[in-house]
Motif scaffolding. Structure first.
Motif, mmCIF file in Angstrom:
data_model
loop_
_atom_site.group_PDB
_atom_site.id
_atom_site.type_symbol
_atom_site.label_atom_id
_atom_site.label_comp_id
_atom_site.label_asym_id
_atom_site.label_seq_id
_atom_site.Cartn_x
_atom_site.Cartn_y
_atom_site.Cartn_z
ATOM 1 N N MET A 174 0.816 -1.203 0.000
ATOM 2 C CA MET A 174 0.000 0.000 0.000
ATOM 3 C C MET A 174 0.857 1.263 0.000
ATOM 4 S SD MET A 174 -2.897 -1.314 -0.297
ATOM 5 C CE MET A 174 -3.961 0.104 -0.154
ATOM 6 N N LEU A 175 1.980 1.226 0.681
ATOM 7 C CA LEU A 175 2.895 2.368 0.630
ATOM 8 C C LEU A 175 3.395 2.607 -0.785
ATOM 9 C CD1 LEU A 175 5.075 1.939 3.846
ATOM 10 C CD2 LEU A 175 3.501 3.808 3.335
ATOM 11 N N LEU A 176 3.750 1.517 -1.445
ATOM 12 C CA LEU A 176 4.296 1.640 -2.800
ATOM 13 C C LEU A 176 3.219 1.969 -3.830
ATOM 14 C CD1 LEU A 176 6.887 -1.277 -2.742
ATOM 15 C CD2 LEU A 176 7.312 1.184 -2.552
ATOM 16 N N LYS A 216 -5.102 -1.200 9.574
ATOM 17 C CA LYS A 216 -4.561 -2.478 10.035
ATOM 18 C C LYS A 216 -4.525 -3.425 8.845
ATOM 19 C CE LYS A 216 -6.160 -2.078 14.822
ATOM 20 N NZ LYS A 216 -6.731 -0.729 14.749
ATOM 21 N N PHE A 217 -3.423 -4.142 8.689
ATOM 22 C CA PHE A 217 -3.238 -4.997 7.521
ATOM 23 C C PHE A 217 -2.955 -6.437 7.944
ATOM 24 C CE2 PHE A 217 -1.981 -0.754 6.153
ATOM 25 C CZ PHE A 217 -2.684 -0.621 4.971
ATOM 26 N N SER A 218 -3.350 -7.347 7.073
ATOM 27 C CA SER A 218 -2.985 -8.749 7.232
ATOM 28 C C SER A 218 -2.837 -9.326 5.826
ATOM 29 C CB SER A 218 -4.067 -9.514 8.001
ATOM 30 O OG SER A 218 -5.303 -9.472 7.317
ATOM 31 N N GLY A 219 -2.066 -10.371 5.714
ATOM 32 C CA GLY A 219 -1.913 -11.017 4.412
ATOM 33 C C GLY A 219 -0.873 -10.331 3.547
ATOM 34 N N SER A 226 -10.799 1.572 11.682
ATOM 35 C CA SER A 226 -9.608 0.953 12.274
ATOM 36 C C SER A 226 -9.838 0.547 13.723
ATOM 37 C CB SER A 226 -8.417 1.922 12.190
ATOM 38 O OG SER A 226 -8.552 2.986 13.113
ATOM 39 N N LYS A 227 -10.794 1.197 14.395
ATOM 40 C CA LYS A 227 -11.093 0.885 15.791
ATOM 41 C C LYS A 227 -12.204 -0.149 15.937
ATOM 42 C CE LYS A 227 -9.677 5.410 17.565
ATOM 43 N NZ LYS A 227 -10.123 6.651 18.257
ATOM 44 N N LEU A 228 -12.708 -0.628 14.814
ATOM 45 C CA LEU A 228 -13.861 -1.530 14.857
ATOM 46 C C LEU A 228 -13.521 -2.850 15.537
ATOM 47 C CD1 LEU A 228 -16.797 -1.518 13.916
ATOM 48 C CD2 LEU A 228 -16.061 -2.597 11.793
#
Length: 260
Positions: free
Chosen positions: A62-64, A110-113, A174-176
């Motif tokens: 996502m940054l890239l 928040k990221f996963s995978g 993000s707080k969910l």
């Protein structure tokens, strides 16, 4: 009659085959992607899906995705140092938009995978080219008479409201779920009581603001393309929630309160 009315709000289209083709292609491509989303063909990370050659962590991806477009926005201040006020504000808005996305990747989401490198390259290139084309399109308006109806300052207001509202609802999302929790929840707070994708609604507002600031054909096309895509994506998101939760409120729309 229709053409003369439209030309009250935008600069005349530049005599450029490239700009004409780019304006048509961005609307057509994202409209198709929106229809695919609405039809259940979900595009990885909200964009494209390809068979990956190699996968890397989602946060890095996502940054890239956003970094080249942000750097292009910054570079435009050096490449076109003599632009007028409208051009300066447009470049500032686009740069701020992608800088805010980068900050969200670092501090909010928040990221996963993992995600495929080839998908990352295509999406990043799309953001980069859209940014470059929008700035170049604005450069082509230098020296032309201003549109009779000046939308610059309403555009600034809409852009600031949109970018703030988008950030706020991303923070709510993000707080969910707290760290370690896996169960899905219906989002609450903000405009989630009216639409399930208020972050998309404010994203649309960002691009309405950019199109008002620019008042160029390409920036208007960029807004329409984004709107069509997010219509399809929000429709698919609402459909997912209604299938997942039996108690999902029927009056909560997908993207536009009380309408859609």
């Amino acid at each position: 009659m229709v053409t003369s009315t439209i030309l009250n709000f935008i600069y005349p289209p530049p005599p450029s085959v490239f700009m004409t083709a780019a304006s048509v292609m961005i609307v057509a491509s994202l409209a198709i992607l929106g229809l695919l989303e609405a039809g259940g063909v979900h595009l990885q990370n909200s964009e494209f899906t390809f068979t990956p050659y190699k996968k890397v962590p989602s946060r890095t991806v996502m940054l890239l995705l956003y970094l080249p477009a942000f750097l292009a926005g910054l570079a435009s201040f050096l490449i076109f140092p003599d632009g007028d006020l409208r051009s300066l504000i447009l470049r500032s808005a686009i740069s701020l938009h992608f800088f805010k996305r980068i900050l969200e990747v670092l501090l909010v989401h928040k990221f996963s995978g993992r995600m495929g490198v080839n998908s990352m390259v295509v999406i990043s290139l799309a953001y980069f080219l859209s940014t470059v084309t929008s700035i170049y399109s604005q450069h082509l308006t230098q020296g032309l008479p201003e549109p009779p109806v000046d939308l610059l300052y309403p555009g600034i207001a809409l852009f600031l409201i949109g970018i703030t509202g988008n950030l706020y609802h991303h923070i709510l999302l993000s707080k969910l779920r707290k760290e370690g929790q896996r169960e899905y929840k219906i989002p609450k707070g903000g405009l989630f009581g009216w639409v399930i994708c208020p972050h998309y609604l404010f994203e649309v507002m960002v691009f309405v603001g950019i199109s008002f600031i620019s008042q160029s054909i390409y920036s208007c096309s960029w807004f329409l393309a984004t709107f069509f895509y997010l219509l399809g994506r929000s429709y698919a998101t609402r459909r997912w929630y209604t299938s997942k939760f039996e108690d999902f409120p029927e009056d909560v729309k997908a993207l536009i309160p009380y309408i859609f």
